[in-house]
Design a protein around this motif. Structure first.
Motif, PDB file in Angstrom:
ATOM      1  N   LEU B  73       0.839  -0.814  -0.035  1.00  4.83           N
ATOM      2  CA  LEU B  73       0.150  -0.182   0.258  1.00  4.83           C
ATOM      3  C   LEU B  73       1.303   1.459   0.066  1.00  4.83           C
ATOM      4  N   GLY B  74       2.103   0.794   0.512  1.00  5.07           N
ATOM      5  CA  GLY B  74       3.027   2.862   0.461  1.00  5.07           C
ATOM      6  C   GLY B  74       3.641   2.755  -0.857  1.00  5.07           C
ATOM      7  N   THR B  75       4.303   1.236  -1.055  1.00  4.74           N
ATOM      8  CA  THR B  75       4.616   2.203  -2.471  1.00  4.74           C
ATOM      9  C   THR B  75       3.163   2.550  -3.635  1.00  4.74           C
ATOM     10  N   MET B  76       2.454   2.227  -3.597  1.00  3.21           N
ATOM     11  CA  MET B  76       0.759   2.948  -4.406  1.00  3.21           C
ATOM     12  C   MET B  76       0.904   3.700  -3.875  1.00  3.21           C
ATOM     13  N   ARG B  77       1.424   4.562  -2.795  1.00  2.67           N
ATOM     14  CA  ARG B  77       1.085   6.080  -2.533  1.00  2.67           C
ATOM     15  C   ARG B  77       1.728   6.212  -2.265  1.00  2.67           C
ATOM     16  N   VAL B  78       2.868   6.517  -3.049  1.00  2.77           N
ATOM     17  CA  VAL B  78       4.109   6.990  -2.974  1.00  2.77           C
ATOM     18  C   VAL B  78       4.033   7.326  -4.943  1.00  2.77           C
ATOM     19  N   SER B  79       3.436   5.817  -5.662  1.00  2.00           N
ATOM     20  CA  SER B  79       3.836   5.938  -7.536  1.00  2.00           C
ATOM     21  C   SER B  79       1.785   6.938  -7.052  1.00  2.00           C
ATOM     22  N   GLU B  80       1.506   7.267  -6.647  1.00  2.00           N
ATOM     23  CA  GLU B  80       0.457   7.955  -7.257  1.00  2.00           C
ATOM     24  C   GLU B  80      -0.661   7.065  -7.871  1.00  2.00           C
ATOM     25  N   GLU B  81      -0.629   5.648  -7.273  1.00  2.00           N
ATOM     26  CA  GLU B  81      -1.539   5.044  -7.595  1.00  2.00           C
ATOM     27  C   GLU B  81      -2.733   4.890  -6.692  1.00  2.00           C
ATOM     28  N   ILE B  82      -2.726   5.483  -5.440  1.00  2.00           N
ATOM     29  CA  ILE B  82      -4.343   5.317  -5.027  1.00  2.00           C
ATOM     30  C   ILE B  82      -4.785   6.624  -4.808  1.00  2.00           C
ATOM     31  N   GLU B  83      -3.496   8.201  -5.370  1.00  2.00           N
ATOM     32  CA  GLU B  83      -4.759   9.530  -5.943  1.00  2.00           C
ATOM     33  C   GLU B  83      -5.063   9.105  -7.433  1.00  2.00           C
ATOM     34  N   ALA B  84      -5.271   7.859  -7.929  1.00  3.49           N
ATOM     35  CA  ALA B  84      -5.621   7.868  -9.346  1.00  3.49           C
ATOM     36  C   ALA B  84      -6.905   7.041  -8.872  1.00  3.49           C
ATOM     37  N   LEU B  85      -7.505   6.011  -8.105  1.00  2.00           N
ATOM     38  CA  LEU B  85      -7.783   5.129  -7.484  1.00  2.00           C
ATOM     39  C   LEU B  85      -8.807   6.555  -7.168  1.00  2.00           C
ATOM     40  N   ALA B 169      -1.545  -2.541  10.204  1.00  2.00           N
ATOM     41  CA  ALA B 169      -0.588  -2.078   8.705  1.00  2.00           C
ATOM     42  C   ALA B 169      -0.876  -1.385   7.474  1.00  2.00           C
ATOM     43  N   CYS B 170      -2.454  -1.533   7.315  1.00  2.00           N
ATOM     44  CA  CYS B 170      -3.353  -1.030   6.584  1.00  2.00           C
ATOM     45  C   CYS B 170      -3.026   0.734   6.115  1.00  2.00           C
ATOM     46  N   GLN B 171      -3.797   1.205   7.964  1.00  2.00           N
ATOM     47  CA  GLN B 171      -3.528   2.305   7.864  1.00  2.00           C
ATOM     48  C   GLN B 171      -1.763   2.795   8.372  1.00  2.00           C
ATOM     49  N   THR B 172      -0.597   2.404   8.365  1.00  2.00           N
ATOM     50  CA  THR B 172       0.288   2.818   7.850  1.00  2.00           C
ATOM     51  C   THR B 172       0.826   2.988   6.592  1.00  2.00           C
ATOM     52  N   GLY B 173       0.254   1.927   6.180  1.00  2.00           N
ATOM     53  CA  GLY B 173       0.331   1.822   4.491  1.00  2.00           C
ATOM     54  C   GLY B 173      -0.098   3.032   3.889  1.00  2.00           C
ATOM     55  N   LEU B 174      -1.259   3.357   4.075  1.00  2.00           N
ATOM     56  CA  LEU B 174      -1.628   4.366   3.012  1.00  2.00           C
ATOM     57  C   LEU B 174      -1.679   6.013   3.520  1.00  2.00           C
ATOM     58  N   ALA B 175      -0.808   5.931   5.396  1.00  2.00           N
ATOM     59  CA  ALA B 175      -0.007   7.248   5.545  1.00  2.00           C
ATOM     60  C   ALA B 175       1.935   7.498   5.039  1.00  2.00           C
ATOM     61  N   VAL B 176       2.087   6.447   4.351  1.00  2.00           N
ATOM     62  CA  VAL B 176       3.498   6.593   4.202  1.00  2.00           C
ATOM     63  C   VAL B 176       3.331   8.429   2.934  1.00  2.00           C
ATOM     64  N   ASP B 177       4.487   8.468   3.002  1.00  2.00           N
ATOM     65  CA  ASP B 177       5.707   9.822   2.243  1.00  2.00           C
ATOM     66  C   ASP B 177       6.583   9.719   2.610  1.00  2.00           C
ATOM     67  N   GLY B 178       7.214  10.172   1.703  1.00  2.00           N
ATOM     68  CA  GLY B 178       8.487  10.790   1.200  1.00  2.00           C
ATOM     69  C   GLY B 178       8.954   9.584   0.441  1.00  2.00           C
ATOM     70  N   GLY B 179       8.564   9.339  -0.317  1.00  2.00           N
ATOM     71  CA  GLY B 179       8.629   7.750  -1.680  1.00  2.00           C
ATOM     72  C   GLY B 179       9.550   6.739  -0.668  1.00  2.00           C
ATOM     73  N   ALA B 180      11.086   5.728  -1.978  1.00  2.00           N
ATOM     74  CA  ALA B 180      11.462   4.320  -1.195  1.00  2.00           C
ATOM     75  C   ALA B 180      11.839   4.259   0.394  1.00  2.00           C
ATOM     76  N   GLU B 181      11.689   5.465   0.979  1.00  2.00           N
ATOM     77  CA  GLU B 181      12.432   5.661   2.437  1.00  2.00           C
ATOM     78  C   GLU B 181      11.756   5.793   2.963  1.00  2.00           C
ATOM     79  N   GLY B 182      10.278   6.338   2.999  1.00  2.00           N
ATOM     80  CA  GLY B 182       8.956   7.004   4.233  1.00  2.00           C
ATOM     81  C   GLY B 182       8.991   5.235   4.004  1.00  2.00           C
ATOM     82  N   VAL B 183       8.138   4.222   2.404  1.00  2.00           N
ATOM     83  CA  VAL B 183       8.002   3.196   2.849  1.00  2.00           C
ATOM     84  C   VAL B 183       8.650   1.839   3.381  1.00  2.00           C
ATOM     85  N   GLY B 184      10.070   1.776   3.257  1.00  2.00           N
ATOM     86  CA  GLY B 184      10.943   0.951   4.460  1.00  2.00           C
ATOM     87  C   GLY B 184      10.539   1.783   5.451  1.00  2.00           C
ATOM     88  N   ARG B 185      10.637   3.136   6.420  1.00  2.00           N
ATOM     89  CA  ARG B 185      10.007   3.796   7.620  1.00  2.00           C
ATOM     90  C   ARG B 185       8.991   2.921   7.854  1.00  2.00           C
TER      91      ARG B 185
END
Lengths: 271, 212
Positions: B73-85, B169-185
């Motif tokens: 979910l974090g990767t989807m947020r970072v790559s604008e996929e969630i926004e696209a949905l 898991a979902c809440q943390t994933g959807l709230a990701v911000d800050g690129g690949a590093e953000g996904v890792g964090r």
């Protein structure tokens, strides 16, 4: 009489202490193609996101189809979005679905069409962007330019009245650029679609635009410095506009710091 | 999406088996000092059903599936996929979160039951091989020691764990911000927070069952 589709008034957006948009106003009528230009980082994509309603402004008013969107509920906004399509800068395809499923997504999720009709529409839309036969591939298996065209096909899947494109032609070869431009022109002229396009590509901008606005950079970032028809922009007196459309390295937007400032900047105490 | 659970079977089996084996060995060693090795099956079954089974399976699922959901979910947020949905008027919660939520709520209790069985089989191995307790005897002791409520309390726990894991898991994933590093964090945060959450919830629920 021209019917206004988008009316933006005095739009302001702040990110923390930074004001990115400083009071923008413009109107787009039905059948228009508005091109938004400006240097990198001047707030073009941010502006587009506000108009679509993904981001909410700090102040000002945005009307889509005559309806104020800044204070609209999510459900009402979702209804309005069914009439819009948006192409993202990177395509924003769902990686877990194939190209065909991506294009079919808005059809199946929102309009409950039968699967075989959806498949037919998918083939039609992919043919429009020159990608027939690619529908079974995953987004990771196609190139950046192809992703962008799939994104366009998906944006057009519901036959939108209003299309937003964020740099539709960057990363495309000249022929594909012309195809996408022709497609936008056809849709606006023949079907009365309205388009808002953010682009850096001046050839394509002047080819499709019926109206242009340009955002400033540097001290004038976040404001509209020029607005008008392509001819008016081409003959605009502002030297910054001229530098931008002609693509000159030096002018009112400086290439580098002046030698005096450079020295000062270089020797500045980092603390 | 049910792949969340199905692919976790081998790992659940392995952890539960080793858990059952170690429990039985420790219990056999300590209880033999009192000559009470007949009570080994009681100890294994009660601790597995009530506490360790749900907990260890939940930890395995956090490591495998909770982190995967957050990263995805974090990767989807970072790559604008969630926004696209959102722009396509598709509710990302309904489209992305609900299937994972349902999968987790169904699969975690099933995995827990499975893990319990394997753990008890591990106990049986030790009892049979080193304690001279035959299979019939082992099964009899198990059935005598265990109450249906023990099974239920473990399953209730695993339902609550499933709910906590997937929400975090979902809440943390959807709230990701800050690129690949953000996904890792976010993935790290998701694992740490869900483990903390299930441990606290486990203590609270044990207290409630104890009073009850």
């Amino acid at each position: 009489m021209a019917e206004p589709i988008i009316e933006v008034q005095n739009l302001v957006r702040k990110f923390g202490p930074r004001t990115v948009l400083k009071g923008l106003s413009f109107t787009v009528n039905r059948g228009d193609t508005l091109v938004i230009m400006g240097g990198s980082g001047c707030g073009k994509s941010t502006l587009l996101r506000h108009v679509v309603g993904v981001l909410r402004p700090t102040g000002g008013s945005i009307k889509l189809f005559g309806q104020e969107t800044t204070c609209l509920s999510d459900e009402a906004l979702a209804k309005l979005r069914l009439r819009c399509g948006m192409l993202f800068q990177s395509g924003a395809l769902l990686q877990s679905l194939t190209v065909g499923e991506n294009v079919a997504l808005p059809l199946i999720e929102n309009s409950h069409v039968a699967p075989d009709i959806a498949e037919l529409v998918v083939r039609m839309k992919l043919e429009l962007v020159g990608l027939t036969g690619f529908d079974h591939l995953k987004p990771a298996e196609i190139s950046g330019g192809m992703k962008k065209r799939v994104g366009l096909a998906r944006a057009l899947a519901l036959d939108p009245e209003l299309l937003f494109s964020d740099e539709p032609t960057s990363g495309l070869d000249p022929i594909m650029t012309a195809v996408v431009d022709k497609l936008t022109q056809d849709l606006t002229k023949n079907l009365g679609m309205t388009a808002v396009v953010v682009t850096h590509d001046m050839v394509s901008a002047f080819r499709i635009a019926s109206k242009m606005i340009m955002l400033g950079v540097g001290p004038r970032a976040g404001t509209i410095i020029a607005e008008g028809t392509p001819d008016e922009i081409r003959n605009h007196p502002d030297p910054e506009v001229q530098q931008f459309i002609k693509g000159e390295p030096d002018g009112p937007v400086p290439l580098k710091l002046s030698s005096e400032n450079y020295l000062k900047h270089l020797l500045q105490d980092p603390g | 999406m049910v792949v969340i659970g199905v692919q976790a079977w081998p790992m659940t089996a392995l952890t539960s088996l080793s858990l059952g084996l170690t429990l039985a060995m420790q219990a056999a060693h300590e209880l033999s000092q009192f000559g009470a090795t007949v009570l080994v099956p009681d100890l294994i079954s009660l601790s597995l059903l009530r506490e360790l089974g749900p907990l260890i399976v939940a930890v395995v699922v956090i490591g495998r599936s909770g982190s995967a959901v957050t990263a995805e979910l974090g990767t989807m947020r970072v790559s604008e996929e969630i926004e696209a949905l959102e722009v396509m008027a598709i509710n990302p919660v309904r489209f992305l979160v609900v299937p994972r939520f349902v999968a987790m709520l169904i699969m975690l209790p099933i995995l827990t039951i499975f893990g319990n069985c394997i753990g008890m089989a591990g106990g049986w191995l030790i009892c049979n091989l080193s304690l001279d307790m035959n299979t019939a005897n082992y099964v009899m002791r198990l059935l005598e020691a265990v109450d249906v409520f023990d099974l239920y309390s473990g399953l209730i726990k695993s339902f609550v764990f499933a709910w906590l894991i997937i929400i975090v898991a979902c809440q943390t994933g959807l709230a990701v911000d800050g690129g690949a590093e953000g996904v890792g964090r976010a993935t790290t945060a998701s694992v740490v927070n869900s483990i903390l959450a299930i441990l606290v919830a486990n203590a609270i629920m044990t207290a409630i069952f104890f009073i009850y």
